[in-house]
Design an enzyme around this catalytic site. Structure first.
Site, PDB file in Angstrom:
ATOM      1  N   HIS A 209       0.831  -1.207   0.000  1.00 43.61           N
ATOM      2  CA  HIS A 209       0.000   0.000   0.000  1.00 43.61           C
ATOM      3  C   HIS A 209       0.866   1.258   0.000  1.00 43.61           C
ATOM      4  O   HIS A 209       0.676   2.165  -0.831  1.00 43.61           O
ATOM      5  CB  HIS A 209      -0.922  -0.012   1.221  1.00 43.61           C
ATOM      6  N   GLU A 210       1.808   1.311   0.922  1.00 43.01           N
ATOM      7  CA  GLU A 210       2.653   2.504   1.020  1.00 43.01           C
ATOM      8  C   GLU A 210       3.599   2.613  -0.167  1.00 43.01           C
ATOM      9  O   GLU A 210       3.938   3.720  -0.598  1.00 43.01           O
ATOM     10  CB  GLU A 210       3.442   2.479   2.332  1.00 43.01           C
TER      11      GLU A 210
ATOM     12  N   HIS B 220       1.920   4.499  -2.916  1.00 42.27           N
ATOM     13  CA  HIS B 220       2.021   5.951  -2.727  1.00 42.27           C
ATOM     14  C   HIS B 220       3.419   6.450  -3.104  1.00 42.27           C
ATOM     15  O   HIS B 220       3.564   7.486  -3.772  1.00 42.27           O
ATOM     16  CB  HIS B 220       1.739   6.312  -1.266  1.00 42.27           C
TER      17      HIS B 220
END
Length: 619
Positions: free
Chosen positions: A20-21, A24
């Site tokens: 997820h990170e 980003h």
């Protein structure tokens, strides 16, 4: 192995947060934003290392992670130190880029989770899927809540649509009724004994008040690997591994819940001659003292009691709610004393002659009275062939279940119950009659309940503790056959897009139910609970673990896209407002608005964690 599964579970959750990170991070770099730090977990750094301009960290609090991009904080300044400049003026800063680029960066994390989910579901699909119990995803009903049974839904029915959507199993019936407080069902009564017939019904149903609407059908196979208890009523029945319980007291049986309900209903199974034909009837037994008997019929009952050799007070005897003459003919109905408060189904008709009770022939009303004091069940078992026990694809399993009966042989065996010469065996079917069910505590050891009692005694709330202890004691008295049963395994392997659609739909339904107040937050799991779920998945097998990893990845994506400040979805909402209003955000107001949501989010995660820990240590 437990430690290994725990480590694998923690690594899987950490991997999903990392992905997820990372989404980003890569998106931010792609649009020219300067990333200052990349962290898995919050709080003090346990491990940190700077590579280029980015500091990579592992935080002490494993609640998630974050990517810190230059200019996201209102207090950030550009290198010139000009105090008049805003975060929009910081070179390579988050707000220096257009709102659409910011939305791309914010959505990249959830998108990464969705890509991981479809990848994991793809691996699961091409590896053959998961082995699941037939009952979990079947469209055939195994047990029905009484309120829905009154509306026309019965065990053995097949449901095609539930509230306008293709039916995927009993869990769908539960979630649909939880959200909509009603069930609209379309399906068929399959051709077990007659032609199939379509049905449609709509009924209000509130799971919070009424419980589970229905359960899926099961094969009810005897698990021969577990020896029958010494006091089991079926210990001398000669059962073999894979024998299937298909019929009990005049009905096809489709689940353990249905069998248990029938055993505990205090009904007698009657063979009746009606207008020249033989019919089978299940009729409730009632205490004689609960009936409105005239003095004449009361004396008749006492005489019948004496003839049957029964001791005790007449009012404590079980009887059928009818006046039955000496030859076994039904002459009239007898009402209950409190018939306005208690409903009773009268299934016999005037002129019926009772010729057998619970499979035992009778000659008089004294025989009938004697036999209705206890309940003996008649059972039919089916010897399953190796081909029938083969693991099937779930898509073909429902039709295979419906076709698994040889109705000609089964009917011939069933119709012989109560005859002087019963058909004890025909084809794959074997009749076992006059089985005396017993209370659970009579069959099994009390030691099996000690663990449940110990767990219940740990509840701090006195009412809750008393409730569960009373339930355990009540369970001891439930009537049982004392036979370990198992279900047939099926291969559940929908394509990845179906799993994605179901996972997203389930996540959105949960969010909707929470928002409508129809699901308690106590149903949710935090990081500790997720690790426990993954631990269970790994212990079952790699396919089950992959399914949970994919589902949790989808849940992370949906959660982060919710339009709540401090989550990705909240920031996306702000960017959209900026696009529509064509005005820059007032960062002072934004930060003031974020603070309470940040506090609530932290408190929510603390609540979930404490709840997860309570489940671990209290149960």
């Amino acid at each position: 192995m437990t430690i290994i599964y725990f480590v694998l579970a923690a690594l899987a959750l950490g991997f999903l947060i990392l992905i997820h990170e990372l989404g980003h991070l890569l998106a931010a770099k792609a649009v020219g934003m300067s990333v200052e730090s990349f962290s898995i977990g919050f709080g003090p750094a346990l491990v940190r290392k700077k590579m280029g301009s980015v500091e990579y960290r592992i935080g002490a609090i494993p609640f998630g992670g974050y990517v810190r991009i230059k200019g996201m904080d209102r207090n950030d300044k550009d290198n010139s130190g000009d105090k008049e400049k805003t975060v929009y003026d910081i070179p390579e800063g988050f707000f220096s880029k257009s709102p659409w680029k910011r939305i791309f960066v914010l959505a990249a994390g959830p998108l990464a989770n969705l890509l991981v989910a479809i990848f994991v579901f793809g691996i699961l699909y091409f590896s053959g899927g998961r082995t699941k119990s037939f009952s979990e995803y079947t469209s055939i009903v195994g047990w029905v809540h009484p309120s829905l049974e009154q509306q026309g839904l019965h065990a053995g029915d097949q449901i095609f649509f539930c509230n306008g959507q293709p039916y995927s199993g009993h869990k769908m019936a539960f979630s649909s009724s939880l959200l909509e407080r009603k069930l609209s069902l379309q399906g068929q009564h399959p051709a077990y004994f007659s032609e199939s017939e379509a049905f449609s019904l709509e009924a209000p149903f509130n799971p919070n008040m009424e419980g589970v609407p229905c359960l899926g059908a099961s094969y009810l196979l005897y698990r021969g690997s577990d020896p029958l208890p010494e006091k089991s009523p079926l210990v001398d029945a000669g059962l073999s591994e894979g024998d299937r319980l298909v019929w009990m007291d005049g009905l096809l049986v489709f689940s353990g819940a249905q069998v248990s309900q029938m055993l505990n209903e205090k009904q007698s199974f009657l063979r009746v001659e009606r207008q020249g034909k033989v019919v089978f009837v299940r009729q409730a037994r009632v205490l004689a003292g609960d009936l409105t008997l005239t003095p004449y019929f009361k004396n008749e009952l006492i005489d019948c009691q004496y003839e049957a050799g029964l001791k005790g007070k007449w009012a404590s005897l079980y009887t059928l709610p009818y006046i039955i003459n000496g030859d076994g003919f039904v002459e009239s109905k007898v009402k209950l004393l409190n018939d306005e408060r208690v409903s009773l189904d009268y299934n016999l008709e005037l002129g019926d002659k009772i010729v057998a009770v619970d499979g035992i022939p009778v000659m008089s009303n004294a025989d009938i009275l004697r036999l209705v004091q206890d309940h003996r069940v008649s059972l039919i078992f089916q010897r399953m062939s190796p081909e029938q026990l083969t693991v099937l694809e779930q898509k073909a399993a429902d039709q295979a279940f419906i076709n698994s009966y040889d109705m000609d042989d089964l009917l011939r065996v069933a119709e012989s119950v109560g005859e002087e010469r019963e058909v004890s065996r025909l084809g794959d079917y074997r009749l076992v009659t006059r089985v005396q069910p017993r209370p659970w505590a009579h069959i099994y050891s009390e030691a099996l309940l000690d663990k449940q009692r110990a767990l219940a005694s740990k509840f701090r709330d006195e009412q809750e503790r008393r409730y569960y202890l009373e339930r355990i004691e009540a369970e001891k008295q439930r009537i049982s056959l004392g036979i370990p049963l198992k279900d047939l395994a099926v291969q559940y392997n929908p394509d990845p897009w179906v799993l994605m659609e179901e996972s997203v739909s389930d996540s959105l339904k949960t969010v909707k139910a929470l928002g409508m107040g129809r699901v308690s937050p106590q149903w949710l799991s935090g990081p500790v609970g997720i690790v426990r779920i993954l631990h269970t998945g790994w212990s079952v097998g790699i396919p089950e673990a992959l399914a949970w990893i994919g589902l949790i990845s989808v849940n992370l994506a949906v959660l982060n896209l919710l339009p709540i400040p401090v989550l990705d979805g909240g920031y996306i909402l702000l960017c959209l407002w900026e696009i529509l209003s064509r005005r820059r955000l007032n960062m002072r107001l934004v930060e003031k608005a974020l603070v309470p949501f940040m506090i609530l989010l932290v408190l929510f995660f603390v609540f979930l964690t404490l709840q997860d820990l309570s489940r671990v240590f209290v149960g």
